[in-house]
Design an enzyme around this catalytic site. Structure first.
Site, mmCIF file in Angstrom:
data_model
loop_
_atom_site.group_PDB
_atom_site.id
_atom_site.type_symbol
_atom_site.label_atom_id
_atom_site.label_comp_id
_atom_site.label_asym_id
_atom_site.label_seq_id
_atom_site.Cartn_x
_atom_site.Cartn_y
_atom_site.Cartn_z
ATOM 1 N N ASP A 122 7.655 4.747 -3.548
ATOM 2 C CA ASP A 122 7.228 5.017 -2.167
ATOM 3 C C ASP A 122 8.439 5.234 -1.266
ATOM 4 O OD1 ASP A 122 4.604 4.631 -3.019
ATOM 5 O OD2 ASP A 122 4.683 2.485 -2.586
ATOM 6 N N GLY A 132 9.242 -7.554 -2.599
ATOM 7 C CA GLY A 132 8.265 -6.948 -1.687
ATOM 8 C C GLY A 132 8.549 -5.463 -1.515
ATOM 9 N N GLY A 154 13.464 6.335 -12.331
ATOM 10 C CA GLY A 154 13.970 4.962 -12.260
ATOM 11 C C GLY A 154 15.486 4.941 -12.184
ATOM 12 N N ALA A 155 16.105 4.157 -13.067
ATOM 13 C CA ALA A 155 17.564 4.002 -13.037
ATOM 14 C C ALA A 155 18.302 5.305 -13.336
ATOM 15 C CB ALA A 155 17.981 2.925 -14.031
ATOM 16 N N THR A 162 10.614 11.310 -10.507
ATOM 17 C CA THR A 162 11.528 10.178 -10.339
ATOM 18 C C THR A 162 11.674 9.488 -11.694
ATOM 19 O OG1 THR A 162 9.723 8.722 -9.657
ATOM 20 C CG2 THR A 162 10.908 9.873 -7.912
ATOM 21 N N ASN A 200 6.350 9.785 -10.926
ATOM 22 C CA ASN A 200 7.311 9.177 -11.845
ATOM 23 C C ASN A 200 7.065 9.771 -13.239
ATOM 24 O OD1 ASN A 200 5.268 7.684 -13.141
ATOM 25 N ND2 ASN A 200 5.582 5.891 -11.836
ATOM 26 N N ASP A 233 13.182 -6.385 -7.394
ATOM 27 C CA ASP A 233 11.760 -6.031 -7.432
ATOM 28 C C ASP A 233 11.645 -4.516 -7.213
ATOM 29 O OD1 ASP A 233 9.049 -5.733 -7.113
ATOM 30 O OD2 ASP A 233 8.922 -6.838 -5.224
ATOM 31 N N GLY A 276 0.865 -1.196 0.000
ATOM 32 C CA GLY A 276 0.000 0.000 0.000
ATOM 33 C C GLY A 276 0.888 1.229 0.000
ATOM 34 N N GLY A 300 0.468 4.233 1.041
ATOM 35 C CA GLY A 300 0.526 4.949 2.322
ATOM 36 C C GLY A 300 1.422 4.225 3.308
HETATM 37 O O1 RIB Z 1 3.659 1.457 -4.842
HETATM 38 C C1 RIB Z 1 3.617 0.080 -4.630
HETATM 39 C C2 RIB Z 1 2.319 -0.278 -3.974
HETATM 40 O O2 RIB Z 1 1.252 -0.026 -4.857
HETATM 41 C C3 RIB Z 1 2.181 -1.731 -3.596
HETATM 42 O O3 RIB Z 1 2.678 -2.016 -2.310
HETATM 43 C C4 RIB Z 1 0.693 -1.990 -3.759
HETATM 44 O O4 RIB Z 1 0.045 -2.304 -2.575
HETATM 45 C C5 RIB Z 1 0.135 -0.736 -4.400
HETATM 46 O O5 RIB Z 1 -0.476 0.083 -3.486
#
Ligand code: RIB
Length: 289
Positions: free
Chosen positions: A236, A271, A205-206, A203, A179, A230, A37, A39
């Site tokens: 975030d 993750g 990316g690379a 943003t 982004n 990943d 999420g 947030g």
């Molecule tokens: O920005 C990545 C997030 O987007 C993931 O964790 C997913 O839950 C979505 O909210």
């Protein structure tokens, strides 16, 4: 103090040989269930970077709620204003290809019940940095922007996922972070930057990130050279660490460099929250930027 109002999800992550096309079924590897999420991810990133963070949002009364909040709790994020509703906790299905790129479908569920009224005036004061994204209802974000502005705090808006912000709201926001794809939906970035109180941060990316400031100046920073596992939650990580730097009163150039290093480091495990770097890891990453 940092206040994050936004989504709290559980992510079901599936590694796949390639991202599925329309109507395609792709056989992948073992799935991972992990907190996510936007947030929650941004709150965790800000807390691990050293910020005092309150996360306000909504989860269900299901077992996913605990999964979603586990790392936040362990890392000292204040969770007492989170409410539990009858809807299920938000959930995202995330497919990840061998290059670490992803495709995300979100079922917002409980997040659509998050209300600006959950945020007490006592946490909105001139020292507050309020952080918002677009996985809760726009009208709740708008109500909170109005209240935070009146009370004198700063506001960071993460334009994720992409979507409209009422033009009248731009001059209420200190920083808008997006982004490249999200920024492209806004129109001329220099014009948007002029409307914001401080500026637009894109943003890349690379390629790192660039801040376009209200006065027309720009600051560009690189990303760390990494082999991504990943990239879920990298944006975030950037937004959370950016906010933590703002809260600490660091100079903008250093804030951007720390946020960019953190975003890179966050891509080193599967993750969104698993590889969120702490302050020491960001300090070390900075030396290699
Ligand atoms: O920005 C990545 C997030 O987007 C993931 O964790 C997913 O839950 C979505 O909210």
């Amino acid at each position: 103090m940092i206040v994050v109002f936004g989504s709290i999800n559980v992510d079901v992550l599936v590694p796949v040989p390639h991202l599925p096309a329309a109507s395609e079924t792709v056989l992948g590897g073992d799935y991972v269930v992990a907190p996510g999420g936007k947030g929650g991810n941004q709150a965790l990133a800000a807390a691990k970077a050293g910020g005092a963070v309150t996360l306000i949002g909504t989860v269900g009364q299901d077992p996913f709620a605990e999964t979603a909040l586990s790392l936040l709790r362990r890392n000292g994020v204040y969770l007492n204003y989170i409410t539990r509703v009858v809807q299920p906790t938000g959930c995202a299905i995330v497919t990840i290809d061998p290059a670490g790129e992803n495709q995300i479908a979100v079922a917002p569920c409980a997040n659509l019940r998050a209300r600006a009224t959950q945020v007490p005036d006592s946490v909105l004061d001139p020292r507050t940095v309020l952080v918002l994204q677009r996985e809760v209802r726009d009208e709740e974000n708008a109500a909170l922007i109005g209240r935070a502005r009146q009370r004198g705090g700063r506001i960071v808006f993460s334009l994720a996922p992409a979507g409209p912000i009422a033009p009248a709201k731009f001059d209420d926001l200190d920083y808008l972070i997006a982004n490249e794809g999200e920024a492209a939906t806004l129109g001329d970035p220099a014009e948007i930057a002029r409307q914001l109180r401080q500026g637009l941060v894109i943003t890349r990316g690379a390629e790192g990130a660039v801040a376009m400031l209200r006065d027309g100046s720009t600051i560009a920073v690189p990303a760390l050279a990494i082999e991504p596992v990943d990239t879920t939650g990298a944006g975030d990580a950037f937004a959370g660490v950016f906010t933590a730097g703002l809260d600490r009163g660091l100079p903008l150039d250093l804030i951007l460099r720390r946020a960019s290093a953190a975003a890179s480091l966050s891509c080193l495990a599967m993750g969104a929250q698993a590889a969120m770097p702490d302050r020491k890891a960001i300090d070390e990453g900075l030396l290699r930027l």
